[in-house]
Design a protein around this motif. Sequence first.
Motif, PDB file in Angstrom:
ATOM      1  N   GLY A 115       0.795  -1.218   0.000  1.00 34.10           N
ATOM      2  CA  GLY A 115       0.000   0.000   0.000  1.00 34.10           C
ATOM      3  C   GLY A 115       0.827   1.267   0.000  1.00 34.10           C
ATOM      4  N   ASP A 116       2.160   1.125  -0.061  1.00 38.93           N
ATOM      5  CA  ASP A 116       3.018   2.311  -0.093  1.00 38.93           C
ATOM      6  C   ASP A 116       2.813   3.060  -1.398  1.00 38.93           C
ATOM      7  OD1 ASP A 116       4.108   1.597   2.370  1.00 38.93           O
ATOM      8  OD2 ASP A 116       5.758   0.482   1.444  1.00 38.93           O
ATOM      9  N   GLN A 117       2.756   4.385  -1.293  1.00 42.41           N
ATOM     10  CA  GLN A 117       2.615   5.205  -2.486  1.00 42.41           C
ATOM     11  C   GLN A 117       3.994   5.553  -3.030  1.00 42.41           C
ATOM     12  OE1 GLN A 117       0.604   9.167  -2.350  1.00 42.41           O
ATOM     13  NE2 GLN A 117      -1.049   7.979  -3.301  1.00 42.41           N
ATOM     14  N   VAL A 118       4.161   5.393  -4.330  1.00 42.50           N
ATOM     15  CA  VAL A 118       5.440   5.659  -4.985  1.00 42.50           C
ATOM     16  C   VAL A 118       5.183   6.436  -6.274  1.00 42.50           C
ATOM     17  CG1 VAL A 118       6.516   3.553  -4.057  1.00 42.50           C
ATOM     18  CG2 VAL A 118       5.422   3.498  -6.298  1.00 42.50           C
ATOM     19  N   ILE A 119       6.247   6.945  -6.852  1.00 42.59           N
ATOM     20  CA  ILE A 119       6.164   7.603  -8.152  1.00 42.59           C
ATOM     21  C   ILE A 119       6.895   6.724  -9.164  1.00 42.59           C
ATOM     22  CG2 ILE A 119       6.784   9.629  -9.518  1.00 42.59           C
ATOM     23  CD1 ILE A 119       4.729  10.277  -7.397  1.00 42.59           C
ATOM     24  N   LEU A 120       6.187   6.331 -10.208  1.00 42.13           N
ATOM     25  CA  LEU A 120       6.828   5.633 -11.323  1.00 42.13           C
ATOM     26  C   LEU A 120       7.150   6.697 -12.367  1.00 42.13           C
ATOM     27  CD1 LEU A 120       4.629   2.418 -11.520  1.00 42.13           C
ATOM     28  CD2 LEU A 120       6.915   2.653 -10.572  1.00 42.13           C
ATOM     29  N   ARG A 121       8.392   6.739 -12.778  1.00 50.70           N
ATOM     30  CA  ARG A 121       8.894   7.824 -13.626  1.00 50.70           C
ATOM     31  C   ARG A 121       8.576   7.630 -15.106  1.00 50.70           C
ATOM     32  NH1 ARG A 121       9.305  11.708 -10.170  1.00 50.70           N
ATOM     33  NH2 ARG A 121      10.537  11.140  -8.366  1.00 50.70           N
ATOM     34  N   LYS A 122       8.469   8.741 -15.777  1.00 49.66           N
ATOM     35  CA  LYS A 122       8.286   8.755 -17.230  1.00 49.66           C
ATOM     36  C   LYS A 122       9.386   7.899 -17.861  1.00 49.66           C
ATOM     37  CE  LYS A 122       8.337  11.870 -21.185  1.00 49.66           C
ATOM     38  NZ  LYS A 122       8.410  13.282 -21.628  1.00 49.66           N
ATOM     39  N   GLY A 123       8.988   7.066 -18.830  1.00 44.17           N
ATOM     40  CA  GLY A 123       9.935   6.187 -19.510  1.00 44.17           C
ATOM     41  C   GLY A 123      10.059   4.818 -18.887  1.00 44.17           C
ATOM     42  N   THR A 124       9.487   4.610 -17.693  1.00 43.24           N
ATOM     43  CA  THR A 124       9.519   3.297 -17.043  1.00 43.24           C
ATOM     44  C   THR A 124       8.755   2.295 -17.911  1.00 43.24           C
ATOM     45  OG1 THR A 124       9.644   4.262 -14.827  1.00 43.24           O
ATOM     46  CG2 THR A 124       8.829   1.989 -14.983  1.00 43.24           C
ATOM     47  N   ASN A 125       9.315   1.106 -18.060  1.00 45.05           N
ATOM     48  CA  ASN A 125       8.671   0.033 -18.821  1.00 45.05           C
ATOM     49  C   ASN A 125       8.063  -0.985 -17.867  1.00 45.05           C
ATOM     50  OD1 ASN A 125       9.322   0.804 -21.568  1.00 45.05           O
ATOM     51  ND2 ASN A 125      11.447   0.361 -21.003  1.00 45.05           N
ATOM     52  N   GLY A 126       6.950  -1.580 -18.282  1.00 42.32           N
ATOM     53  CA  GLY A 126       6.310  -2.609 -17.483  1.00 42.32           C
ATOM     54  C   GLY A 126       5.289  -3.349 -18.319  1.00 42.32           C
ATOM     55  N   HIS A 127       4.431  -4.090 -17.621  1.00 44.87           N
ATOM     56  CA  HIS A 127       3.353  -4.840 -18.264  1.00 44.87           C
ATOM     57  C   HIS A 127       2.065  -4.621 -17.479  1.00 44.87           C
ATOM     58  CE1 HIS A 127       6.556  -7.004 -20.337  1.00 44.87           C
ATOM     59  NE2 HIS A 127       5.615  -7.380 -21.194  1.00 44.87           N
ATOM     60  N   ILE A 128       0.993  -4.271 -18.171  1.00 45.74           N
ATOM     61  CA  ILE A 128      -0.323  -4.207 -17.549  1.00 45.74           C
ATOM     62  C   ILE A 128      -0.807  -5.639 -17.411  1.00 45.74           C
ATOM     63  CG2 ILE A 128      -2.718  -3.452 -17.788  1.00 45.74           C
ATOM     64  CD1 ILE A 128      -1.658  -1.079 -19.456  1.00 45.74           C
ATOM     65  N   THR A 129      -1.027  -6.086 -16.178  1.00 45.42           N
ATOM     66  CA  THR A 129      -1.478  -7.460 -15.951  1.00 45.42           C
ATOM     67  C   THR A 129      -2.974  -7.537 -15.694  1.00 45.42           C
ATOM     68  OG1 THR A 129      -0.999  -7.332 -13.584  1.00 45.42           O
ATOM     69  CG2 THR A 129       0.775  -8.137 -15.032  1.00 45.42           C
ATOM     70  N   GLN A 130      -3.577  -6.407 -15.326  1.00 48.03           N
ATOM     71  CA  GLN A 130      -5.014  -6.369 -15.098  1.00 48.03           C
ATOM     72  C   GLN A 130      -5.497  -4.951 -15.331  1.00 48.03           C
ATOM     73  OE1 GLN A 130      -7.035  -8.699 -11.923  1.00 48.03           O
ATOM     74  NE2 GLN A 130      -7.391  -6.701 -11.002  1.00 48.03           N
TER      75      GLN A 130
END
Length: 184
Positions: free
Chosen positions: A23-38
Amino acid sequence: MFGRDSEPVQFYRDCTAVLIPSGDQVILRKGTNGHITQALGGSFTVYVDGSLFRIDGINADALGKDPVPPPELPPGASQDDLEHLVWEQMKTCFDPEIPINIVDLGLIYRCEFVSLDEGQWRVEVDMTLTAPGCGMGDILVHDVRSKLEIIPTVRRAAVELVFDPPWRQDMMSEAARLQTGMYY
């Protein structure tokens, strides 16, 4: 590693995210790569560097997606119309790890409406989790509260997490039991 329905994604801007399950809030930076799983109920679960993150629908543009428009209540709507919309909004709330909404999972124990002044309402909800130790409690409570408070005429949503009675599989809707294979 990823399900057949996962979708590669790159963040188009910095974005607030919630780390699952802490539940920790974080900032994911512009340009970060990932996968939408849901991608259910207007929210997204994204896998990035070995961790899962929840992205609220208001930040959909950071993923290159269209934000979900807020719910509307027609002028002169009745309390029945409001109650229907409240239940429909709760059906847009999903545990980021389970692709079934919290209403069909049987997690909503009570939903009551308290009339306030000037046609405004307070919605009181008691909900539970599939397991008392589930780390998603605060995230789900926040999700329900925020989705109810954007409904016109809902001034406040009071959402309480309760564990009595304990959740059981037979509390799920028939559709949810079929989807999970827990039909008996």
